[in-house]
Design a protein around this motif. Sequence first.
Motif, PDB file in Angstrom:
ATOM      1  N   SER A 177       0.808  -1.213   0.000  1.00 24.88           N
ATOM      2  CA  SER A 177       0.000   0.000   0.000  1.00 24.88           C
ATOM      3  C   SER A 177       0.848   1.274   0.000  1.00 24.88           C
ATOM      4  O   SER A 177       2.068   1.230   0.169  1.00 24.88           O
ATOM      5  CB  SER A 177      -0.938  -0.001   1.209  1.00 24.88           C
ATOM      6  N   HIS A 178       0.147   2.397  -0.176  1.00 26.28           N
ATOM      7  CA  HIS A 178       0.808   3.709  -0.166  1.00 26.28           C
ATOM      8  C   HIS A 178      -0.006   4.663   0.704  1.00 26.28           C
ATOM      9  O   HIS A 178      -1.237   4.568   0.778  1.00 26.28           O
ATOM     10  CB  HIS A 178       0.912   4.277  -1.578  1.00 26.28           C
ATOM     11  N   PHE A 179       0.689   5.561   1.343  1.00 32.22           N
ATOM     12  CA  PHE A 179       0.054   6.597   2.156  1.00 32.22           C
ATOM     13  C   PHE A 179       0.429   7.945   1.554  1.00 32.22           C
ATOM     14  O   PHE A 179       1.601   8.228   1.313  1.00 32.22           O
ATOM     15  CB  PHE A 179       0.541   6.512   3.603  1.00 32.22           C
ATOM     16  N   LYS A 180      -0.568   8.751   1.293  1.00 31.46           N
ATOM     17  CA  LYS A 180      -0.301  10.045   0.676  1.00 31.46           C
ATOM     18  C   LYS A 180      -1.362  11.057   1.121  1.00 31.46           C
ATOM     19  O   LYS A 180      -2.555  10.776   1.079  1.00 31.46           O
ATOM     20  CB  LYS A 180      -0.323   9.913  -0.850  1.00 31.46           C
ATOM     21  N   ILE A 181      -0.899  12.215   1.534  1.00 29.18           N
ATOM     22  CA  ILE A 181      -1.834  13.273   1.908  1.00 29.18           C
ATOM     23  C   ILE A 181      -2.526  13.772   0.642  1.00 29.18           C
ATOM     24  O   ILE A 181      -1.874  14.123  -0.334  1.00 29.18           O
ATOM     25  CB  ILE A 181      -1.099  14.433   2.610  1.00 29.18           C
ATOM     26  N   SER A 182      -3.828  13.774   0.654  1.00 29.79           N
ATOM     27  CA  SER A 182      -4.634  14.277  -0.469  1.00 29.79           C
ATOM     28  C   SER A 182      -4.235  13.652  -1.811  1.00 29.79           C
ATOM     29  O   SER A 182      -3.704  14.341  -2.696  1.00 29.79           O
ATOM     30  CB  SER A 182      -4.542  15.806  -0.562  1.00 29.79           C
ATOM     31  N   PRO A 183      -4.464  12.339  -1.998  1.00 27.05           N
ATOM     32  CA  PRO A 183      -4.149  11.731  -3.301  1.00 27.05           C
ATOM     33  C   PRO A 183      -4.949  12.397  -4.409  1.00 27.05           C
ATOM     34  O   PRO A 183      -6.078  12.855  -4.199  1.00 27.05           O
ATOM     35  CB  PRO A 183      -4.554  10.266  -3.122  1.00 27.05           C
ATOM     36  N   THR A 184      -4.368  12.466  -5.598  1.00 20.30           N
ATOM     37  CA  THR A 184      -5.021  13.124  -6.727  1.00 20.30           C
ATOM     38  C   THR A 184      -6.183  12.287  -7.251  1.00 20.30           C
ATOM     39  O   THR A 184      -6.319  11.100  -6.924  1.00 20.30           O
ATOM     40  CB  THR A 184      -4.019  13.338  -7.871  1.00 20.30           C
ATOM     41  N   LYS A 185      -6.974  12.896  -8.101  1.00 18.16           N
ATOM     42  CA  LYS A 185      -8.091  12.188  -8.734  1.00 18.16           C
ATOM     43  C   LYS A 185      -7.575  10.977  -9.499  1.00 18.16           C
ATOM     44  O   LYS A 185      -8.144   9.881  -9.400  1.00 18.16           O
ATOM     45  CB  LYS A 185      -8.842  13.142  -9.674  1.00 18.16           C
ATOM     46  N   GLN A 186      -6.517  11.135 -10.248  1.00 18.74           N
ATOM     47  CA  GLN A 186      -5.978  10.016 -11.026  1.00 18.74           C
ATOM     48  C   GLN A 186      -5.469   8.906 -10.117  1.00 18.74           C
ATOM     49  O   GLN A 186      -5.669   7.721 -10.405  1.00 18.74           O
ATOM     50  CB  GLN A 186      -4.845  10.489 -11.941  1.00 18.74           C
ATOM     51  N   GLU A 187      -4.811   9.268  -9.023  1.00 18.58           N
ATOM     52  CA  GLU A 187      -4.316   8.254  -8.092  1.00 18.58           C
ATOM     53  C   GLU A 187      -5.465   7.478  -7.464  1.00 18.58           C
ATOM     54  O   GLU A 187      -5.379   6.258  -7.293  1.00 18.58           O
ATOM     55  CB  GLU A 187      -3.463   8.918  -7.010  1.00 18.58           C
ATOM     56  N   CYS A 188      -6.550   8.173  -7.149  1.00 13.26           N
ATOM     57  CA  CYS A 188      -7.720   7.496  -6.584  1.00 13.26           C
ATOM     58  C   CYS A 188      -8.335   6.538  -7.601  1.00 13.26           C
ATOM     59  O   CYS A 188      -8.673   5.386  -7.274  1.00 13.26           O
ATOM     60  CB  CYS A 188      -8.755   8.525  -6.134  1.00 13.26           C
ATOM     61  N   LEU A 189      -8.487   7.002  -8.833  1.00 18.11           N
ATOM     62  CA  LEU A 189      -9.078   6.152  -9.869  1.00 18.11           C
ATOM     63  C   LEU A 189      -8.173   4.967 -10.188  1.00 18.11           C
ATOM     64  O   LEU A 189      -8.659   3.836 -10.362  1.00 18.11           O
ATOM     65  CB  LEU A 189      -9.361   6.973 -11.127  1.00 18.11           C
ATOM     66  N   ASP A 190      -6.875   5.201 -10.265  1.00 19.58           N
ATOM     67  CA  ASP A 190      -5.948   4.100 -10.510  1.00 19.58           C
ATOM     68  C   ASP A 190      -6.074   3.046  -9.413  1.00 19.58           C
ATOM     69  O   ASP A 190      -5.966   1.848  -9.671  1.00 19.58           O
ATOM     70  CB  ASP A 190      -4.509   4.610 -10.578  1.00 19.58           C
ATOM     71  N   ASN A 191      -6.282   3.492  -8.198  1.00 19.53           N
ATOM     72  CA  ASN A 191      -6.433   2.578  -7.083  1.00 19.53           C
ATOM     73  C   ASN A 191      -7.707   1.741  -7.202  1.00 19.53           C
ATOM     74  O   ASN A 191      -7.734   0.573  -6.825  1.00 19.53           O
ATOM     75  CB  ASN A 191      -6.441   3.363  -5.768  1.00 19.53           C
ATOM     76  N   LEU A 192      -8.757   2.330  -7.777  1.00 15.20           N
ATOM     77  CA  LEU A 192     -10.023   1.621  -7.948  1.00 15.20           C
ATOM     78  C   LEU A 192      -9.964   0.592  -9.073  1.00 15.20           C
ATOM     79  O   LEU A 192     -10.799  -0.314  -9.133  1.00 15.20           O
ATOM     80  CB  LEU A 192     -11.158   2.610  -8.246  1.00 15.20           C
ATOM     81  N   MET A 193      -8.986   0.705  -9.953  1.00  9.98           N
ATOM     82  CA  MET A 193      -8.886  -0.212 -11.077  1.00  9.98           C
ATOM     83  C   MET A 193      -8.768  -1.662 -10.622  1.00  9.98           C
ATOM     84  O   MET A 193      -9.219  -2.590 -11.291  1.00  9.98           O
ATOM     85  CB  MET A 193      -7.683   0.176 -11.949  1.00  9.98           C
ATOM     86  N   ARG A 194      -8.172  -1.871  -9.449  1.00 12.11           N
ATOM     87  CA  ARG A 194      -7.916  -3.223  -8.970  1.00 12.11           C
ATOM     88  C   ARG A 194      -9.084  -3.818  -8.190  1.00 12.11           C
ATOM     89  O   ARG A 194      -9.000  -4.960  -7.725  1.00 12.11           O
ATOM     90  CB  ARG A 194      -6.653  -3.249  -8.115  1.00 12.11           C
ATOM     91  N   VAL A 195     -10.178  -3.078  -8.028  1.00 15.37           N
ATOM     92  CA  VAL A 195     -11.319  -3.589  -7.266  1.00 15.37           C
ATOM     93  C   VAL A 195     -11.852  -4.878  -7.875  1.00 15.37           C
ATOM     94  O   VAL A 195     -12.039  -5.889  -7.200  1.00 15.37           O
ATOM     95  CB  VAL A 195     -12.432  -2.522  -7.172  1.00 15.37           C
ATOM     96  N   THR A 196     -12.126  -4.858  -9.169  1.00 15.48           N
ATOM     97  CA  THR A 196     -12.656  -6.028  -9.859  1.00 15.48           C
ATOM     98  C   THR A 196     -12.500  -5.843 -11.362  1.00 15.48           C
ATOM     99  O   THR A 196     -12.508  -4.711 -11.854  1.00 15.48           O
ATOM    100  CB  THR A 196     -14.143  -6.253  -9.523  1.00 15.48           C
ATOM    101  N   HIS A 197     -12.383  -6.955 -12.075  1.00 13.93           N
ATOM    102  CA  HIS A 197     -12.336  -6.889 -13.541  1.00 13.93           C
ATOM    103  C   HIS A 197     -13.717  -7.150 -14.136  1.00 13.93           C
ATOM    104  O   HIS A 197     -13.863  -7.140 -15.357  1.00 13.93           O
ATOM    105  CB  HIS A 197     -11.322  -7.905 -14.080  1.00 13.93           C
ATOM    106  N   ASP A 198     -14.692  -7.388 -13.285  1.00  7.69           N
ATOM    107  CA  ASP A 198     -16.081  -7.507 -13.731  1.00  7.69           C
ATOM    108  C   ASP A 198     -16.548  -6.107 -14.148  1.00  7.69           C
ATOM    109  O   ASP A 198     -16.701  -5.222 -13.322  1.00  7.69           O
ATOM    110  CB  ASP A 198     -16.936  -8.043 -12.576  1.00  7.69           C
ATOM    111  N   ARG A 199     -16.761  -5.937 -15.449  1.00 12.54           N
ATOM    112  CA  ARG A 199     -17.042  -4.591 -15.965  1.00 12.54           C
ATOM    113  C   ARG A 199     -18.332  -4.000 -15.384  1.00 12.54           C
ATOM    114  O   ARG A 199     -18.397  -2.802 -15.116  1.00 12.54           O
ATOM    115  CB  ARG A 199     -17.139  -4.613 -17.496  1.00 12.54           C
ATOM    116  N   ARG A 200     -19.339  -4.833 -15.187  1.00 11.71           N
ATOM    117  CA  ARG A 200     -20.602  -4.305 -14.661  1.00 11.71           C
ATOM    118  C   ARG A 200     -20.417  -3.814 -13.229  1.00 11.71           C
ATOM    119  O   ARG A 200     -20.794  -2.678 -12.893  1.00 11.71           O
ATOM    120  CB  ARG A 200     -21.685  -5.395 -14.708  1.00 11.71           C
ATOM    121  N   LEU A 201     -19.828  -4.650 -12.381  1.00 16.77           N
ATOM    122  CA  LEU A 201     -19.634  -4.257 -10.988  1.00 16.77           C
ATOM    123  C   LEU A 201     -18.671  -3.079 -10.885  1.00 16.77           C
ATOM    124  O   LEU A 201     -18.885  -2.153 -10.097  1.00 16.77           O
ATOM    125  CB  LEU A 201     -19.113  -5.444 -10.169  1.00 16.77           C
ATOM    126  N   SER A 202     -17.625  -3.113 -11.699  1.00 16.92           N
ATOM    127  CA  SER A 202     -16.675  -2.000 -11.709  1.00 16.92           C
ATOM    128  C   SER A 202     -17.377  -0.686 -12.057  1.00 16.92           C
ATOM    129  O   SER A 202     -17.161   0.340 -11.403  1.00 16.92           O
ATOM    130  CB  SER A 202     -15.562  -2.274 -12.723  1.00 16.92           C
TER     131      SER A 202
END
Length: 247
Positions: A177-202
Motif C-alpha cells: 500500500s501507499h500513504f499520501k496526503i490528499s491523493p489526486t483524482k488520477q491516483e484514486c481512480l488508478d487505485n479503484l482499477m484493482r477492485v474487480t475486472h467484472d465490468r458491470r460491478l466496476s
Amino acid sequence: MISVVVNPSFQHLQEFARQIPERFDTDGTLLYRKRNVVKLYEVDGLQVVVKRYKVPMFHQRVDYTFIRPSKAKRAYLFALRLQEMGIETPTPIAYIEVKQLGLFRQGYFLSTYTTRLSLKESIGQLHPGSPLFEAYVRFLVEMHDKGFLHGDQNLSNILWYEAADGIHFEVIDVNRSHFKISPTKQECLDNLMRVTHDRRLSADVVSRYAELRGWQKDECVAYIHAAIEKYEKRHEFHKHFKRRKTK
C-alpha cells in the motif's frame, strides 16, 4: 541470523515468534498456500495468523537488506499506521526477518486472526441499492480521504461485518500500500482499477464513487475500463511470452 520485532502489547509471544522459522513447516493449521503460505496457531488462548512470504529473487534480497523494508516489515508497520488512522485491520503482533550470509532471505508477519467475511464471499449482496454496496463505496472514499491507497484493492482483501451502528470494514494484505496526503483524482481512480475486472460491478462502484466525490461518472468509468483493458492485454502478453519460453 533471525531478527524478531514484537508489538509491545504482545511481548509474551516473543519466544513463540522466535521459534516460527524452525517450526513453520511442521505445525500450525494451513489456511492458504500459493506464492505465500498462511497458517493459524493457538498460543495461550489467542489465535495467531502467521504469513510466510516467498523467498525473493536475489536483487530483491539486496533491496530488502539495504534499500527498503521487507514485505513483512511493511505489513507490520502499515497495520500499526492504519489503526492510528482509524482504519480497521487485524492487529499486528510481530514480524520476523531471516538473513543468510548477511542478506535478507525470508520474512514472516504475525497478526491476530479474523473471521470476517470478504466482499468476494459476499458478492451477491454487492449491487447498487444494497446497504453493503453503499457502505463499501463510502468506505473507499473514506480510505482515500484519509490518504490510504490499498496496494491490492480487490474484493478478497476487504472484509466486513455488521454492528449496532452499521456496517464496518477491515483491510488485509496491506504491505504493498501507499500513504499520501490528499491523493489526486488520477491516483484514486488508478487505485479503484484493482477492485474487480467484472465490468458491470466496476462500473457500478466507480459511478457511485464518482457521484460521492462530485466527479463526472461516465468519464471516470471510461478511464477505469480503459486501464483494466490495458492491464489485461499486458498480462496476457506476459503469459503468452512465458508459455513460449517454456516450450
